[in-house]
Design an enzyme around this catalytic site. Structure first.
Site, PDB file in Angstrom:
ATOM      1  N   LEU A  60       0.816  -1.217   0.000  1.00  0.00           N
ATOM      2  CA  LEU A  60       0.000   0.000   0.000  1.00  0.00           C
ATOM      3  C   LEU A  60       0.855   1.275   0.000  1.00  0.00           C
ATOM      4  O   LEU A  60       1.722   1.440   0.852  1.00  0.00           O
ATOM      5  CB  LEU A  60      -0.915  -0.001   1.240  1.00  0.00           C
ATOM      6  CG  LEU A  60      -1.865   1.199   1.363  1.00  0.00           C
ATOM      7  CD1 LEU A  60      -2.893   1.201   0.256  1.00  0.00           C
ATOM      8  CD2 LEU A  60      -2.540   1.208   2.725  1.00  0.00           C
ATOM      9  N   ASP A  61       0.579   2.171  -0.951  1.00  0.00           N
ATOM     10  CA  ASP A  61       1.235   3.482  -1.032  1.00  0.00           C
ATOM     11  C   ASP A  61       2.756   3.380  -1.137  1.00  0.00           C
ATOM     12  O   ASP A  61       3.464   4.304  -0.724  1.00  0.00           O
ATOM     13  CB  ASP A  61       0.864   4.357   0.183  1.00  0.00           C
ATOM     14  CG  ASP A  61      -0.622   4.653   0.240  1.00  0.00           C
ATOM     15  OD1 ASP A  61      -1.255   4.694  -0.826  1.00  0.00           O
ATOM     16  OD2 ASP A  61      -1.158   4.827   1.345  1.00  0.00           O
ATOM     17  N   ALA A  62       3.242   2.286  -1.650  1.00  0.00           N
ATOM     18  CA  ALA A  62       4.690   2.081  -1.727  1.00  0.00           C
ATOM     19  C   ALA A  62       5.176   1.879  -3.156  1.00  0.00           C
ATOM     20  O   ALA A  62       6.330   1.529  -3.384  1.00  0.00           O
ATOM     21  CB  ALA A  62       5.097   0.893  -0.865  1.00  0.00           C
TER      22      ALA A  62
END
Lengths: 283, 283, 283, 283
Positions: free
Chosen positions: A226-228
């Protein structure tokens, strides 16, 4: 016809000369060339835009030669894109209006060279905006119980409409590995913080609590973590102690719109390449 | 004489009127007033600059009255500062030159209204810069073995020279709770990232690895939790895939200098207040 | 009810105390106060937001007292605004879509607390956007021959719809003194340069020719001298030698939208005051 | 040895391929290549960095071949630079300290790969800074009466010390055509505004009077028309109504230092090319 060629391969001496020589030999005129070497990884990246003499031009033949004479020797990953058809972009939204309005306004103003076959949402709230801009809207509810079903429906739509890439315009739902694997580096998300700070939910609340003097937004390709995923574009704006969380949200909306639209434009223009979870962004 | 008054207390109706009335009654003319209410915490903050009629002015008497008539009623935390003497600032450094050069150049250009009684370092590398600017330099080595001793030496120097606040100009050592408690909200550090991203060691390396498009710097008051104290000032600059870690470091240096010097100036001008691990920065 | 009071008058000692005392005496609680002194001009500016105890509150009475007890003594220019009704904003456009789309999207997203009784244009090109957002659209052609007639028509519409202020969203026509005098500091224009650089026509072309590395946009109140009115807001973005004029125009559009919408929001929130052809912008 | 080649010539098909082929044939490995086409002017610009196989490398021979086989055919302006010796930079100052301190601090920190044979000033005020950094300082008074004499003295010093380029670090004197012609595109000035706004004297005063919300600084090559030379670098910072002229000056100093040092670094790194009174700035 304008033809864009993207290449990456292990770096080695003479590679620019070899590629430009190959293009020249095939009656192509290089109108733009940018290159980058990732020294720590020893990888060479190149983006070039070529105009071919029409008489000689046979794209399939060129591709065959390219693979045979160049790519196989240099162990290249490559892709070639012509500007005769626009990519097809699906927009996924939830309930926030600002990014959707922004993308559609840019689209109708001729700023985005795409087709938008449909907008998909897990809610019905923004259907009126899709209607307002005359774009098909599909409501695919999404929750713990129907997750697998819903995703099947999404995939069917994406396939049916021959979608090239997906924009999550504040979609607020986690996208599954299945979808990501079907669209590798082809799902663009906007996250409302300067990542890696404040990944996950409610970044403006977290930023407010930490007392930062700057807030940001990040557009990135979606990966399973996530969000990486690889960052395409980031921007920030200043805040002060006098700004409430609500003020952060309002100021942030303008950032989100701009950072997302820049990311989308770079993707459309084939100016992004991904390697080692990072992007090369050509000028 | 210009007198700066800083106040914070539980918020309540009529407080601005009461304070300004008290000042007026005591022959003070308000030349600046700024106020802030932290709504979630229900705390009122105020900074005002007052000029008193000289005939009537007795600072100690004013302070006594202020405490008795105002502060005790409203449960105020307050402080009063006059501009007749400059605060004494100690600079702690390790081996990086840029922030030290920057602070000393500003000091000698008349930009910082402080005294700098000494520069302290755990290395001898920057002694020549202290010499160049004619500032006393103390070498206090610091390592696992001598930690307690070294800190005693630091404290003795800080006391002897009557230091008001400390600037860690890329000091690269963790400051102990003892020192922090002696100088609460009076130790300013520069961290070379936009906190809370990349706290801890080697933030430029971490930023490079993550592939961010923006790097930053943060000046903050030091608290016991590393890089987690109240943020005074932040700024950022853009980077691209073409920048190496070395490029990040070079670009970052300019940020660090500016963000640290802004933080120091705000502190000197009594424009900062700390509450709930956040700062109020008056204009 | 939230009541905003704007004041400016010759500066003198004790004025903040007097105003806050007056408000307090009239059962008002000051929830925000910001003040500014223009030292060269010796003028005091103040913006305060007050909540009154409902039982005591009679706006007309308060205004009468304000004038009698305060304003006449201190030679004040002042205005008082309550938040119970939204101002009426007319939008003037020509053929450029981006600012119109942006304003209407913000309006429909609830970001602008105004009514928009109509959009007026000297062309018919953007009527479909007005239709799309369900706002009345008036086509008032404007040229050398019909100038006086056209302006009469404009004024009649402005009067009929009881317009409070006008936004020129890339209107591209010079507004006459008659209109300006009817709406002093109430016509907001967006100019596509960082004024005072590149006033007048084709600023992006001029910026390109000059080889600047930064382009900008400026929102300002319209005065009779072209592009010389009080500046409300400015912002810039970087450009390089590799950007064409067309690139400037595309990058500039995002600036124009943001700088115009910020100016409009500040005006709506009564955070702007004008003096000596400059603005005071309260926080 | 790293060799930088700068080229500009009329644009034509195949030129990148020809140049890279020539380099490759002469045992050079291209480690960096950037190119730009000024479409309106139809001019091609290229900067490439080459590493040669040592055994084959004879710079003079390479230059001769380059001129014969390449430059004369394509009508190229070109220059070749090796990194084995640092350029010699003279600094001209008047009375302002900040840019001088900044340049010398960067120099002593190893940030600028130059030699600084001397600092020249029309006043004696900054001699102590030159002394502090151990750089020769020449006081050459300059006024209406001695203009011709003074300039002769300047030119003699520049020649004696074999100066490559000059930095006007807030020199505050107009430089004559004689000097400019001896150092074409080799005199870098810092002007304290975002040009073309506020050219000439006292730009901060003019900016304050106009009520701008942004101030800037510009580094540019000096040409005979005042403040109208090719812009190398610009940056800006925000200001508000609450900033006095003195505040503009203080905020501006940080801009000036950064914008000047960036311009100087770009020049040192041979990343600037000038054409039609504009710069191409390579990455």
């Amino acid at each position: 016809m304008k033809t864009t060629i993207l290449i990456h391969c292990p770096d080695q001496a003479g590679i620019i000369c070899t590629v430009t020589g190959f293009i020249s030999k095939n009656k192509g005129n290089i109108v733009y060339l940018d290159q980058h070497v990732d020294k720590p990884a020893n990888v060479f990246f190149m983006r070039t835009v070529v105009e071919f003499e029409e008489d000689y031009y046979d794209l399939d033949h060129f591709k065959t030669l390219f693979q045979k004479e160049l790519a196989s020797t240099y162990n290249m990953q490559w892709s070639i894109h012509t500007d005769d058809k626009s990519p097809k972009m699906a927009i996924f939204v939830s309930k926030y209006k600002h990014c959707l309005y922004d993308l559609l306004s840019r689209y109708r103003s001729g700023e985005l060279e795409v087709e938008i076959p449909f907008i998909l949402s897990n809610h019905n709230d923004l259907r009126h905006i899709a209607d307002q801009f005359n774009i098909p809207f599909f409501h695919v509810p999404f929750n713990k119980e129907n997750r697998v079903e819903a995703e099947k429906e999404q995939l069917a739509l994406l396939e049916k409409y021959d979608i090239d890439f997906i924009v999550l315009a504040r979609y607020m739902q986690i996208v599954s590995g299945t979808l990501i694997n079907k669209f590798p580096n082809k799902i663009i998300n906007i996250h409302h913080s300067f990542l890696p700070a404040f990944a996950g939910a409610k970044p403006y609340h977290a930023a407010f609590k930490r007392g930062v003097k700057i807030i940001g937004a990040t557009s990135h390709y979606v990966t399973e973590e996530l969000d990486a995923g690889p960052i395409i574009e980031q921007d920030v704006t200043t805040v002060t102690h006098s700004h409430s969380i609500e003020d952060f949200i309002v100021k942030g909306r303008d950032l989100e719109k701009i950072v997302l639209s820049r990311g989308v434009k770079l993707h459309i223009a084939r100016k992004t390449m991904v390697y080692n979870n990072k992007t090369v962004i050509f000028s």
